[in-house]
Each structure stands twice: as structure tokens, then as C-alpha cells.
Design a protein around this motif. Structure first.
Motif, PDB file in Angstrom:
ATOM      1  N   ILE A 105       0.851  -1.192   0.000  1.00 56.55           N
ATOM      2  CA  ILE A 105       0.000   0.000   0.000  1.00 56.55           C
ATOM      3  C   ILE A 105       0.881   1.234   0.000  1.00 56.55           C
ATOM      4  O   ILE A 105       1.862   1.321   0.761  1.00 56.55           O
ATOM      5  CB  ILE A 105      -0.927   0.019   1.237  1.00 56.55           C
ATOM      6  N   ALA A 106       0.548   2.193  -0.837  1.00 51.23           N
ATOM      7  CA  ALA A 106       1.238   3.491  -0.868  1.00 51.23           C
ATOM      8  C   ALA A 106       0.196   4.587  -0.989  1.00 51.23           C
ATOM      9  O   ALA A 106      -0.684   4.509  -1.854  1.00 51.23           O
ATOM     10  CB  ALA A 106       2.229   3.554  -2.020  1.00 51.23           C
ATOM     11  N   GLU A 107       0.290   5.592  -0.114  1.00 52.52           N
ATOM     12  CA  GLU A 107      -0.623   6.735  -0.140  1.00 52.52           C
ATOM     13  C   GLU A 107       0.129   7.950  -0.658  1.00 52.52           C
ATOM     14  O   GLU A 107       1.275   8.213  -0.272  1.00 52.52           O
ATOM     15  CB  GLU A 107      -1.194   6.992   1.247  1.00 52.52           C
ATOM     16  N   TYR A 108      -0.534   8.689  -1.532  1.00 56.58           N
ATOM     17  CA  TYR A 108       0.112   9.834  -2.177  1.00 56.58           C
ATOM     18  C   TYR A 108       0.436  10.911  -1.149  1.00 56.58           C
ATOM     19  O   TYR A 108      -0.368  11.229  -0.268  1.00 56.58           O
ATOM     20  CB  TYR A 108      -0.789  10.393  -3.266  1.00 56.58           C
ATOM     21  N   GLY A 109       1.654  11.466  -1.280  1.00 61.05           N
ATOM     22  CA  GLY A 109       2.083  12.511  -0.368  1.00 61.05           C
ATOM     23  C   GLY A 109       3.075  13.442  -1.023  1.00 61.05           C
ATOM     24  O   GLY A 109       3.386  13.316  -2.221  1.00 61.05           O
ATOM     25  N   PRO A 110       3.618  14.389  -0.244  1.00 66.11           N
ATOM     26  CA  PRO A 110       4.568  15.365  -0.814  1.00 66.11           C
ATOM     27  C   PRO A 110       5.821  14.722  -1.386  1.00 66.11           C
ATOM     28  O   PRO A 110       6.505  15.333  -2.216  1.00 66.11           O
ATOM     29  CB  PRO A 110       4.904  16.261   0.391  1.00 66.11           C
ATOM     30  N   GLN A 111       6.150  13.522  -0.925  1.00 64.73           N
ATOM     31  CA  GLN A 111       7.367  12.861  -1.401  1.00 64.73           C
ATOM     32  C   GLN A 111       7.224  12.272  -2.792  1.00 64.73           C
ATOM     33  O   GLN A 111       8.201  11.780  -3.360  1.00 64.73           O
ATOM     34  CB  GLN A 111       7.779  11.752  -0.418  1.00 64.73           C
ATOM     35  N   HIS A 112       6.008  12.322  -3.350  1.00 63.41           N
ATOM     36  CA  HIS A 112       5.762  11.728  -4.668  1.00 63.41           C
ATOM     37  C   HIS A 112       5.671  12.829  -5.721  1.00 63.41           C
ATOM     38  O   HIS A 112       4.831  13.730  -5.615  1.00 63.41           O
ATOM     39  CB  HIS A 112       4.465  10.920  -4.652  1.00 63.41           C
ATOM     40  N   ALA A 113       6.527  12.721  -6.726  1.00 68.84           N
ATOM     41  CA  ALA A 113       6.514  13.710  -7.800  1.00 68.84           C
ATOM     42  C   ALA A 113       5.584  13.313  -8.942  1.00 68.84           C
ATOM     43  O   ALA A 113       5.138  14.168  -9.708  1.00 68.84           O
ATOM     44  CB  ALA A 113       7.930  13.908  -8.342  1.00 68.84           C
ATOM     45  N   SER A 114       5.304  12.036  -9.082  1.00 71.76           N
ATOM     46  CA  SER A 114       4.460  11.574 -10.172  1.00 71.76           C
ATOM     47  C   SER A 114       3.820  10.249  -9.780  1.00 71.76           C
ATOM     48  O   SER A 114       4.076   9.709  -8.690  1.00 71.76           O
ATOM     49  CB  SER A 114       5.275  11.403 -11.467  1.00 71.76           C
ATOM     50  N   HIS A 115       2.986   9.721 -10.689  1.00 69.82           N
ATOM     51  CA  HIS A 115       2.328   8.450 -10.403  1.00 69.82           C
ATOM     52  C   HIS A 115       3.316   7.299 -10.347  1.00 69.82           C
ATOM     53  O   HIS A 115       3.071   6.300  -9.661  1.00 69.82           O
ATOM     54  CB  HIS A 115       1.256   8.177 -11.461  1.00 69.82           C
ATOM     55  N   THR A 116       4.438   7.422 -11.059  1.00 67.33           N
ATOM     56  CA  THR A 116       5.434   6.353 -11.016  1.00 67.33           C
ATOM     57  C   THR A 116       6.064   6.237  -9.632  1.00 67.33           C
ATOM     58  O   THR A 116       6.392   5.125  -9.190  1.00 67.33           O
ATOM     59  CB  THR A 116       6.516   6.590 -12.074  1.00 67.33           C
ATOM     60  N   ASP A 117       6.244   7.358  -8.948  1.00 64.03           N
ATOM     61  CA  ASP A 117       6.769   7.310  -7.578  1.00 64.03           C
ATOM     62  C   ASP A 117       5.800   6.587  -6.655  1.00 64.03           C
ATOM     63  O   ASP A 117       6.216   5.811  -5.777  1.00 64.03           O
ATOM     64  CB  ASP A 117       7.020   8.724  -7.057  1.00 64.03           C
ATOM     65  N   LEU A 118       4.509   6.834  -6.841  1.00 65.36           N
ATOM     66  CA  LEU A 118       3.512   6.173  -6.008  1.00 65.36           C
ATOM     67  C   LEU A 118       3.509   4.665  -6.263  1.00 65.36           C
ATOM     68  O   LEU A 118       3.441   3.863  -5.318  1.00 65.36           O
ATOM     69  CB  LEU A 118       2.131   6.767  -6.291  1.00 65.36           C
ATOM     70  N   LEU A 119       3.583   4.271  -7.524  1.00 67.15           N
ATOM     71  CA  LEU A 119       3.633   2.848  -7.846  1.00 67.15           C
ATOM     72  C   LEU A 119       4.924   2.213  -7.330  1.00 67.15           C
ATOM     73  O   LEU A 119       4.922   1.056  -6.893  1.00 67.15           O
ATOM     74  CB  LEU A 119       3.526   2.656  -9.362  1.00 67.15           C
ATOM     75  N   ARG A 120       6.017   2.944  -7.366  1.00 66.69           N
ATOM     76  CA  ARG A 120       7.284   2.419  -6.845  1.00 66.69           C
ATOM     77  C   ARG A 120       7.167   2.122  -5.354  1.00 66.69           C
ATOM     78  O   ARG A 120       7.603   1.069  -4.873  1.00 66.69           O
ATOM     79  CB  ARG A 120       8.398   3.432  -7.091  1.00 66.69           C
ATOM     80  N   ASP A 121       6.552   3.032  -4.608  1.00 69.99           N
ATOM     81  CA  ASP A 121       6.401   2.816  -3.172  1.00 69.99           C
ATOM     82  C   ASP A 121       5.474   1.644  -2.878  1.00 69.99           C
ATOM     83  O   ASP A 121       5.701   0.881  -1.927  1.00 69.99           O
ATOM     84  CB  ASP A 121       5.863   4.086  -2.506  1.00 69.99           C
ATOM     85  N   ALA A 122       4.411   1.497  -3.674  1.00 67.51           N
ATOM     86  CA  ALA A 122       3.529   0.342  -3.492  1.00 67.51           C
ATOM     87  C   ALA A 122       4.285  -0.951  -3.772  1.00 67.51           C
ATOM     88  O   ALA A 122       4.077  -1.970  -3.089  1.00 67.51           O
ATOM     89  CB  ALA A 122       2.308   0.462  -4.400  1.00 67.51           C
ATOM     90  N   ASP A 123       5.167  -0.929  -4.752  1.00 72.58           N
ATOM     91  CA  ASP A 123       5.969  -2.107  -5.070  1.00 72.58           C
ATOM     92  C   ASP A 123       6.937  -2.423  -3.927  1.00 72.58           C
ATOM     93  O   ASP A 123       7.138  -3.589  -3.571  1.00 72.58           O
ATOM     94  CB  ASP A 123       6.732  -1.850  -6.371  1.00 72.58           C
ATOM     95  N   ILE A 124       7.524  -1.389  -3.332  1.00 80.23           N
ATOM     96  CA  ILE A 124       8.417  -1.588  -2.188  1.00 80.23           C
ATOM     97  C   ILE A 124       7.666  -2.246  -1.036  1.00 80.23           C
ATOM     98  O   ILE A 124       8.142  -3.200  -0.410  1.00 80.23           O
ATOM     99  CB  ILE A 124       9.018  -0.242  -1.749  1.00 80.23           C
ATOM    100  N   ALA A 125       6.462  -1.725  -0.753  1.00 78.32           N
ATOM    101  CA  ALA A 125       5.665  -2.294   0.338  1.00 78.32           C
ATOM    102  C   ALA A 125       5.237  -3.724   0.032  1.00 78.32           C
ATOM    103  O   ALA A 125       5.165  -4.576   0.930  1.00 78.32           O
ATOM    104  CB  ALA A 125       4.441  -1.409   0.588  1.00 78.32           C
ATOM    105  N   MET A 126       4.942  -4.008  -1.237  1.00 78.69           N
ATOM    106  CA  MET A 126       4.526  -5.362  -1.602  1.00 78.69           C
ATOM    107  C   MET A 126       5.649  -6.364  -1.362  1.00 78.69           C
ATOM    108  O   MET A 126       5.425  -7.468  -0.827  1.00 78.69           O
ATOM    109  CB  MET A 126       4.079  -5.381  -3.064  1.00 78.69           C
ATOM    110  N   TYR A 127       6.879  -6.007  -1.714  1.00 80.02           N
ATOM    111  CA  TYR A 127       7.997  -6.912  -1.468  1.00 80.02           C
ATOM    112  C   TYR A 127       8.289  -7.046   0.022  1.00 80.02           C
ATOM    113  O   TYR A 127       8.746  -8.102   0.484  1.00 80.02           O
ATOM    114  CB  TYR A 127       9.238  -6.443  -2.224  1.00 80.02           C
TER     115      TYR A 127
END
Length: 759
Positions: free
Chosen positions: A461-483
Motif C-alpha cells: 500500500i502506498a498513499e500519495y504525499g509530498p514525497q511523490h513527484a508523479s504516479h510512477t513514484d507512487l507505484l514504486r512505493d507500493a511495489d516496495i511495500a509489496m515486497y
């Protein structure tokens, strides 16, 4: 000998075939006799022509009825409509003959015209019912319009060719002028047949004969109309033989068998693109029609009524055809859009559509969250049960997840066994709650659990925040959490935190640095001595790789070798270690000729067929005797090995390379594979040696392994010897060699000196 019933069943099918052939031959003889009669201008040529045409048309009717009865249901309507067409031709020609014998030279009556026109309509309907014809109503309408356009375009062309030099008074009879339409209608049917014949597969033979029949009739009608218009036609003309010939061709078409099952009707096979001329076919005569309209105008500037009406009808047909084409284009665009944005297996939105919706949600503003779901163990399902079962399982899982999410999010399949859920807006359900619902929905039922075809899932799970510049950053964080969820034991969910993100970024940077480490010579080897416990002399040394990281300093193998194994970088690192250790050992043996060097080999390298070539090249280039090199392999790597791995190890032993089983006792420790692996040494794991002076069971274990090794003629090396008590214990047990801080820490190979054992 066949029984009587079987013989009758075998002979019965040949009788209708023989009867059909006899009928076709008889009809052909009728046409041949008629052709000779008309060519020779024998007396009663007109009557001979009428009788011949009626006879052949009647036979063709019967033949079409027979074909409709014996052919499959998919062709029954086709042959039935052709039978009706031939029956109308028979009736029309009979009525023509009766009225002609009654005194009318050319009986162009409305009734006869209606009968022949009805035959053209039923013949056209038959073509649109063939197996190769379009299945949809729109497709049939498009094909019919193509034929109509050709027919209407040929009206002004025919007018110029046939009627231009004829006085208006000779065209006062509407029925006489209407005869111009017959060749046009024939060409309309021929155009339809060409359109439905199929662009690539072989044409069914009966369609070829029917096409020849239409071409013959079109030519005969064109010549007949021209002769009548110029008042040069008389019944019994040689051109009259063409009509019974056209009927004969249709009758002969009935003698062929139906097409193979599935031909022309396989909707699952993608239809090939038609050639350009088929697409342009209905439009090619339009240019000629435009020129003909100009030529057909009277000196007064007026356009003949028939030409004018024909052109108006042509414009209407073209407009309708373009309307159908525009509608088909819209339907095609809609279908392409569905194909582009939907997953074809599950019907869910695909990765492209998910990314579009995610970008739109981010533009609309937070809160936005993404759940990334990956199935655990799905590859094993495909390997065990096949991809068809895997696809069925994916479809079932997609339905369960769709029901679990409901209207609280948008679920998509990103590819393979990876799914994603978009949660945007002020939804009443938290992302964590949705993850719990998904995990509950994916719990296997009793039946699924028994057969073992239902994998679990890990969710990030990744929630959008100031640390995300684009949708790819959000998907990257969700991928990190999934692993992270997978690392936590799978069948769980994790939310991306700053700590997880930082750890993942650090790990990615370390992997990127590791890729450059070998090329930039950042790796080096330290060597830990292995001593002879009886004499204290250093007999061997184990090569241990270190990484001089330009930013993090000196890193031990535990800090980077697991990453190297995960990313496949362990193989080039292993190659470098083998070559470097062989070069160092060759120099060392100049001072200690009997010394050997040991190198650890990863499981991934052990499974590669080029391992032997790597080892032989390293020893040869360094000038090192193969017996001076020992390859250390872990128990798990050996247990997972295949027959090819065992064969590879045997070839290495034949070359003189020594094989050591490292960390013995911590893996499977199966006695069966000791019989199969060509090992020369056992290295007892340090976890047993470290407890020798405090744990009687550890002492007994080391003693048992030492005796076991002696039974298999294997040399024993005790690892992790650090104290005098441990040294005394392994010596008393009977271990031949020892390794550990008691005998020296890892360092340069040139610095190793013999160590004396305490008395």
C-alpha cells in the motif's frame, strides 16, 4: 467378405453420386446439341433453344434441391435459394416459350420480367447465405451495396455503349429500355460473389462455377440487349446457348462435396486483410460512370431519364455505403479502445488504463492510494497444472477481487499475476481495510485448499504525499511495500513507510554499485589459513571476497553476496574470485609447493554448464595445478542440484579439482547424497565447533561426523576454531584440519606463515 448390410451401406453412397454424374453429362449433351443446332442454323432453332434451356434449367433445379438435402445445415439455405432461382428461371423461360409460340416474337411482358427479376433477387440472397459471406446484417448490407454500386455505375456506361446511337423513338417502350438493367444486375451478383469468396483461403469450387455462370449470363445479357436495341436479334441466335450453359454450370456445382468442417466459419481465426483491389472494387466503375454521364448528354444539354435516375440512385447507394463504413469505423474504434485499455483474460482494466486513471486522480487532488497485489506461488500453479488452469484461476481471482472491492476502488490487472487497486476521493474505506477484504476474499475454499491450486497474495500500500513527484513514484512505493509483505511471510499487506523507502533506495543503489564493482576493481580477496592440526603447518587457505566500496568503506561478504545472488551478479563475481585466487595460489606455491587454495562456488554458478570451462581456464592461465584448487559447495546447493550438476562435479574431480562440502550439518545432511557427490572434504560448521566445550551433544555430533567422513574417505576440516579448548577438542576427536581465528585471521596470502600447535 463384408456382411450384406455393410455392403449395402458401402455401396449406397456411390449410387447418388453416379446419378448426379449421369444427369450432369446428359445436361451437358443437351447444351452441346443446342450449340451445334444454333451454330448450324438448322430449322426450328428457336424452339430447340427454348426446349434446351427449359430442360437444363429444370435439371439444375432438381440438382440444387438434392444438394440442399444432402449438404449440412449451414449450406441448406444456400442451395435452397439457388433451387428457387433455377425454378424461377425454368418458369420464366417456359412462359417466354408459350407466349412466343402464341405469336409474340419477343414477349417482354411485365410477368416475365417480374419472374426473371425475382430469380436475380433469390440468387443474390443465396450468395449472401454462403459460408464465406459476412455473418452480420451490417456486413451483408455492405456487400449488397457494393454490388448495387457496381450495377448502378454501369447503367450510364451501358447507355453510352448500347443506346447512344439509337433514336429516342426506338426507346419509347419502357420494357425494352428496362432490359438494359439485366446485365447490370448480373454484374451486381458477380461483384457480390467476388466480395464474399474470401481474400486468402482457397475458394470453394462450387463458388468458382457459379461465378463462371454469372459471367456467362452477364455477357449473354449484354449482347442480347445490344442486339435487341439495334433490332438485329431473332430467336434462335447463337448467343442463346449461353443461358442454358449458365444453368449447366450451376447444376455441375452441385456435384462437388461440401467444404471441410470449419472452413469459412471459424470465428476464432482472425480474418486476413483483403487485397486493395477488393476494397476498391465497388468504386472502380464510378469514375467510368461519371465520364459516361457527360457523353450521354443530348446536344440540347439534357441527360437521358434512365441515366439521370441511375446516377441519383448511385449517389444514394454511395452515401448509404459510406454511412455503413463510418458506422463500422466507429465500432472498430470502440473495439480497439476496449482492446487497448482492457485485459483480455479477466475483463479488468489493464496497466495502460490504470495509469491513465491514476494520473487523472492525482490531477484531481488527494487523497489517493494504490494497492499493489502479487500472487504468491502462482508460477508453481502454471508449472504443475498448466497455463490453462492458471488462466482459469486468474479469472476466478479477478472476479473475487472485483466483488471484494465493489465501488470502493478501481481494480486492474497490470500483467501476469500482478493486480492493482486505485482508491481515490474521500472514500469511506481505508486502504488497509480494502487490503484485509482482498486477503479474505482470496482465502481458498475447502476444495481449492485440498487440490493446492489457490495461491495466496502479498499486498503493498502506498498513499500519495509530498514525497511523490508523479504516479510512477507512487507505484514504486507500493511495489516496495509489496515486497516487504512477501519478506514478512506472504499472505499479508504492508504500507510503505519512510524507513521502507529508504531501505529500498539504499538497496537499489547498492545493487547499482555492485554492478560496477568487478569492472572497476573494487573487489579484493583475503585468505584465511587452514592448518594441519597434527603439525600446525598451513596447508591451505580459503579465499574470502571483500568489497572496497568507494562510499561505505570495506564491506564483508554478508553485506553484498546475498544481493549478488538475487540479481545474478554472483556469477561474474565468482568468475573473478576463481581467476584471482588461482593467480595468487600459483605465486604462493612457489614458496609452499604443497599448498592449496579453496574457493566458494554459488549454487547459481554450479548449475551453469560453463563452470568447467571457467575453472580450467583459470587454472591454465595461472599455471596452477588442478589439484591445488578446492571448490567449496554448500549442502543446499548440492541438494538442489540435478543429475547434470552431479555429472559436472564428476568431470571436475576427473580433472583433479578437489570438492569440499561447506557448512556440513546446517543443511539437509542427507547421507544418501554423500554416496553420489564426488567430494574430498567435509567442513564441519562453526555452530557445532563453538559449543564443543559446553555442549556434550555438539561434541558427539562432531565426533560422529568425523567418523562418518573417515568411512567415506573424506578429509574433515573443523571451521570456527577460536579458543584453545576448541582446538584441543577437535584435535582429540580426530579432525585432520582446522580453520578459525585460533590459527589466523583473513589476510594477504603472501603473509601466511606456518603456525605451531600447542603441546
Amino acid at each position: 467378405m463384408l456382411p450384406d448390410d455393410a455392403r449395402r451401406e458401402a455401396v449406397a453412397p456411390s449410387r447418388p453420386t453416379r446419378a448426379r454424374r449421369v444427369g450432369a453429362v446428359a445436361a451437358a449433351l443437351v447444351v452441346l446439341v443446342e450449340a451445334v443446332w444454333l451454330t448450324a442454323a438448322l430449322p426450328g432453332a428457336a424452339l430447340a433453344d427454348d426446349v434446351g434451356a427449359i430442360t437444363v434449367a429444370g435439371w439444375s433445379t432438381v440438382a440444387c434441391v438434392g444438394a440442399a438435402r444432402r449438404h449440412p445445415a449451414t449450406l441448406r439455405r444456400f442451395w435452397t435459394l439457388l433451387a428457387v432461382t433455377m425454378a424461377l428461371a425454368t418458369a420464366g423461360r417456359t412462359l417466354w416459350t408459350v407466349q412466343r409460340l402464341g405469336g409474340e416474337t419477343l414477349p417482354h411482358t411485365p410477368l416475365i420480367g417480374a419472374i426473371f427479376t425475382a430469380g436475380i433477387l433469390t440468387g443474390t440472397a443465396a450468395l449472401l447465405c454462403s459460408l464465406a459471406a459476412p455473418r452480420s446484417a451490417v456486413g451483408r448490407a455492405r456487400t449488397l451495396l457494393d454490388g448495387v454500386i457496381v450495377a448502378l455505375a454501369l447503367i450510364p456506361i451501358g447507355w453510352v455503349v448500347v443506346f447512344r446511337d439509337i433514336a429516342d423513338a426506338d426507346l419509347a417502350d419502357p420494357l425494352r429500355t428496362f432490359g438494359l438493367l439485366y446485365p447490370m444486375l448480373d454484374l451486381m451478383q458477380l461483384t457480390i460473389l467476388v466480395a464474399v469468396a474470401g481474400p486468402s483461403r482457397p475458394i470453394w469450387r462450387p463458388l468458382t462455377l457459379i461465378g463462371a455462370s454469372l459471367a456467362t449470363r452477364a455477357g449473354a445479357d449484354a449482347v442480347y440487349v445490344s442486339l435487341v436495341a439495334h433490332n438485329t436479334y431473332a430467336p434462335g441466335h447463337v448467343i442463346d446457348v449461353c443461358w442454358p450453359l449458365s444453368y449447366l454450370l450451376i447444376g455441375v456445382a452441385t456435384t462437388y462435396p461440401p467444404p471441410p468442417v470449419g472452413e469459412g466459419g471459424d470465428e476464432g481465426v482472425e480474418s486476413p486483410l483483403p487485397p486493395w483491389w477488393r476494397v476498391a472494387l465497388p468504386y472502380l466503375p464510378v469514375g467510368g460512370a461519371i465520364i459516361a454521364v457527360v457523353l450521354a448528354r443530348h446536344p440540347t444539354g439534357q441527360t437521358p431519364h434512365l441515366v439521370f435516375i441511375g446516377m441519383m440512385a448511385l449517389l444514394g447507394a454511395l452515401a448509404l455505403r459510406q454511412g455503413l463504413a463510418a458506422n463500422e469505423n466507429l465500432r472498430l474504434v470502440a473495439r480497439l479502445r476496449r482492446l487497448a485499455y482492457a485485459d483480455q483474460l479477466t475483463g479488468l482494466p489493464n496497466r495502460l488504463m490504470f495509469n491513465r486513471r491514476l494520473r487523472r486522480a492525482l490531477r484531481d487532488g488527494p487523497p489517493v492510494a494504490v494497492l499493489l497485489l502479487d500472487l504468491d506461488g502462482f508460477k508453481q500453479v502454471n508449472d504443475r497444472f498448466g497455463h490453462a488452469t492458471g488462466d482459469t484461476l486468474l479469472t476466478s481471482i479477478a472476479d473475487r477481487m472485483r466483488d471484494a472491492i465493489g465501488d470502493d476502488g478501481t481494480i486492474a490487472r497490470l500483467g501476469g499475476d500482478e493486480f492493482a487497486v486505485l482508491v481515490d476521493g474521500d472514500g469511506p474505506v481505508a486502504p488497509e481495510r480494502l487490503a484485509e477484504r482482498l486477503l479474505a476474499a482470496l482465502q481458498p475454499s475447502a476444495g481449492e485448499e485440498d487440490v493446492g491450486i489457490h495461491p495466496s497474495a502479498s499486498i503493498g500500500i502506498a498513499e500519495y504525499g509530498p514525497q511523490h513527484a508523479s504516479h510512477t513514484d507512487l507505484l514504486r512505493d507500493a511495489d516496495i511495500a509489496m515486497y516487504a509483505a512477501k519478506a514478512a511471510g506472504k499472505s499479508a499487506y504492508r504500507t510503505c513507510t519512510p524507513g521502507l523507502r529508504e531501505s529500498a533506495v539504499t538497496r537499489a543503489e547498492l545493487i547499482a554499485d555492485l554492478r560496477r564493482a568487478v569492472d572497476e576493481q573494487q573487489l579484493h580477496l583475503d585468505y584465511q589459513p587452514i592448518v594441519d592440526l597434527a603439525t600446525g603447518a598451513v596447508r591451505s587457505a580459503e579465499a574470502l571476497v571483500r568489497w572496497r566500496h568507494p562510499r561505505l568503506g570495506l564491506l564483508g561478504p554478508a553485506a553484498f553476496l546475498p544481493l549478488a545472488e538475487e540479481t545474478g551478479l554472483i556469477v561474474p563475481i565468482d568468475r573473478w574470485v576463481i581467476h584471482e585466487a588461482c593467480r595468487a595460489a600459483a605465486t604462493w606455491r612457489e614458496r609452499a609447493p604443497e599448498a592449496t587454495v579453496a574457493v566458494n562456488i554459488a549454487a547459481a554458478h554450479l548449475r551453469r554448464p560453463d563452470l568447467i570451462a571457467t575453472v580450467t581456464a583459470a587454472t591454465a592461465s595461472a599455471g596452477l595445478a588442478p589439484r591445488a584448487l578446492t571448490l567449496e559447495l554448500t549442502e543446499s546447493a548440492l541438494i538442489d542440484g540435478s543429475e547434470a550438476v552431479l555429472e559436472r562435479l564428476g568431470q571436475l574431480r576427473e580433472l583433479g579439482i578437489r570438492i569440499a562440502i561447506d557448512d556440513f550439518g546446517t543443511g539437509y545432511s542427507s547421507l544418501s547424497y554423500l554416496h553420489r557427490i564426488p567430494a574430498t572434504e567435509l567442513k564441519i560448521d562453526r555452530s557445532f565447533v563453538s559449543r564443543l566445550d559446553t555442549d556434550a551433544r555438539a561434541y558427539a555430533t562432531v565426533e560422529m561426523v568425523t567418523r562418518l567422513a573417515g568411512a567415506f574417505d573424506l578429509t574433515v576440516v573443523a571451521e570456527g576454531v577460536e579458543t584453545e579448548e576448541q582446538h584441543a577438542a577437535v584435535t582429540a576427536i580426530g579432525c585432520v584440519h582446522g580453520q578459525g581465528y585460533r590459527y589466523g585471521r583473513p589476510g594477504r596470502l603472501a603473509d601466511l606463515r606456518p603456525v605451531s600447535a600447542p603441546v
